[in-house]
Design a protein around this motif. Structure first.
Motif, mmCIF file in Angstrom:
data_model
loop_
_atom_site.group_PDB
_atom_site.id
_atom_site.type_symbol
_atom_site.label_atom_id
_atom_site.label_comp_id
_atom_site.label_asym_id
_atom_site.label_seq_id
_atom_site.Cartn_x
_atom_site.Cartn_y
_atom_site.Cartn_z
ATOM 1 N N PRO A 109 0.803 -1.223 0.000
ATOM 2 C CA PRO A 109 0.000 0.000 0.000
ATOM 3 C C PRO A 109 0.834 1.271 0.000
ATOM 4 N N SER A 110 1.979 1.259 0.673
ATOM 5 C CA SER A 110 2.799 2.474 0.719
ATOM 6 C C SER A 110 3.336 2.841 -0.655
ATOM 7 N N ALA A 111 3.504 1.844 -1.528
ATOM 8 C CA ALA A 111 4.014 2.090 -2.868
ATOM 9 C C ALA A 111 2.902 2.199 -3.900
ATOM 10 N N GLY A 112 1.730 1.636 -3.586
ATOM 11 C CA GLY A 112 0.609 1.710 -4.515
ATOM 12 C C GLY A 112 0.599 0.623 -5.568
ATOM 13 N N TYR A 113 1.252 -0.506 -5.284
ATOM 14 C CA TYR A 113 1.294 -1.599 -6.251
ATOM 15 C C TYR A 113 1.013 -2.928 -5.550
ATOM 16 N N GLY A 114 0.626 -3.907 -6.353
ATOM 17 C CA GLY A 114 0.433 -5.259 -5.855
ATOM 18 C C GLY A 114 0.993 -6.257 -6.847
ATOM 19 N N ALA A 115 1.381 -7.431 -6.366
ATOM 20 C CA ALA A 115 1.940 -8.475 -7.218
ATOM 21 C C ALA A 115 1.102 -9.734 -7.067
ATOM 22 N N VAL A 116 0.756 -10.333 -8.195
ATOM 23 C CA VAL A 116 -0.089 -11.531 -8.212
ATOM 24 C C VAL A 116 0.677 -12.662 -8.880
ATOM 25 N N PRO A 117 0.802 -13.819 -8.202
ATOM 26 C CA PRO A 117 1.497 -14.955 -8.818
ATOM 27 C C PRO A 117 0.539 -15.826 -9.623
ATOM 28 N N GLN A 118 1.054 -16.399 -10.696
ATOM 29 C CA GLN A 118 0.237 -17.279 -11.517
ATOM 30 C C GLN A 118 1.134 -18.330 -12.164
ATOM 31 N N PRO A 119 0.850 -19.621 -11.962
ATOM 32 C CA PRO A 119 1.621 -20.648 -12.672
ATOM 33 C C PRO A 119 1.381 -20.530 -14.178
ATOM 34 N N VAL A 120 2.465 -20.537 -14.949
ATOM 35 C CA VAL A 120 2.325 -20.428 -16.403
ATOM 36 C C VAL A 120 2.880 -21.655 -17.111
ATOM 37 N N ALA A 121 3.633 -22.467 -16.412
ATOM 38 C CA ALA A 121 4.155 -23.730 -16.938
ATOM 39 C C ALA A 121 4.599 -24.549 -15.741
ATOM 40 N N GLU A 122 4.884 -25.804 -15.973
ATOM 41 C CA GLU A 122 5.305 -26.650 -14.867
ATOM 42 C C GLU A 122 6.585 -26.110 -14.249
#
Length: 265
Positions: A109-122
């Protein structure tokens, strides 16, 4: 079980606070995949953060740490959204949509960004960085309160399930539960991570494994549709309590590392 966003939240806080090395932080993420990559969700975010935009050659995860350091992104927050509860994500937008799909996110929140993980391959996990649509007001759920709520939810849910006569142990369920717990990634946490936070995470993982078994267990033919609905309703508060406990445990660890931040530049 715990999730990649919990690992990133705690270890990034420890690293930014001077309590963990960058190499150890990156190694901790390997529990969730043999390789990680980082992209920005859109061109504006890519330009602002110096990350490649989604669809181009991704950056290594060390670049994400560099970005967090440059933004002084202290105060990471684990968010485990579900339909109807997307608090902590800053409102509707691409970040919220992606986090709902993944079931998790780390927000800064202090930076205004978020990161979302997602598997894209094994063995490959991609972290996509999104801007937050709006500032997120502070929200604090004490670890003691979350632990108490989890214990109470277990008690209430068990009572309701017994009243429905669907809580009887089926053959082999203990072995199934043990197998699920053994299959969890072997996670490392930074030195000086609060012991109580780790205990709450472990308890939440154990209850989460039970919930996963319950969700996979098809009700028998003798159960009416209304009874099946009551069964699901009995488990829902327990699932919510598990989410809150995990978020509170991670928040406590992040708080400790942020308050013990190394004062050196």
């Amino acid at each position: 079980m715990c999730c990649p966003s919990a690992t990133l939240s705690v270890w990034s806080a420890a690293w930014l606070g001077g309590a963990a090395a960058a190499d150890d932080t990156l190694d901790a993420l390997l529990a969730w995949g043999e390789a990680h990559e980082v992209v920005a969700a859109d061109p504006a975010t890519a330009d602002a953060l110096g990350l490649p935009v989604a669809g181009s050659v991704p950056a290594p995860p060390a670049e994400l740490l560099t970005v967090l350091r440059r933004l002084a992104a202290h105060g990471a927050r684990l968010v485990l959204p579900v339909a109807g509860d997307v608090r902590g994500l800053g409102g509707p937008g691409p970040l919220t949509d992606a986090a709902l799909k993944a079931g998790e996110a780390t927000v800064f929140p202090s930076a205004g960004y978020g990161a979302v993980p997602q598997p894209v391959a094994e063995g490959l996990l991609r972290w996509t960085v999104y801007p937050m649509a709006a500032p997120v007001p502070p929200e604090h759920v004490g670890l003691g309160e979350a632990e108490h709520d989890l214990t109470e939810a277990i008690r209430v849910s068990a009572g309701e399930l017994r009243s429905l006569d669907v809580a009887r142990e089926r053959p082999g369920v203990r072995d199934e539960l043990s197998a699920r717990l053994r299959a969890r990634p072997r996670l490392d946490w930074p030195p000086r991570t609060p012991g109580r936070a780790l205990r709450v995470l472990q308890r939440a993982d154990e209850v989460g494994a039970i919930l996963a078994l319950a969700a996979a267990d098809e009700p028998g033919g003798a159960m009416s549709a209304s009874a099946a609905g009551r069964r699901a309703a009995a488990l829902r508060p327990l699932a919510d309590a598990v989410r809150r406990a995990r978020c509170a445990a991670v928040a406590e660890a992040v708080r400790v590392f942020s308050e013990q931040a190394d004062p050196r530049p």
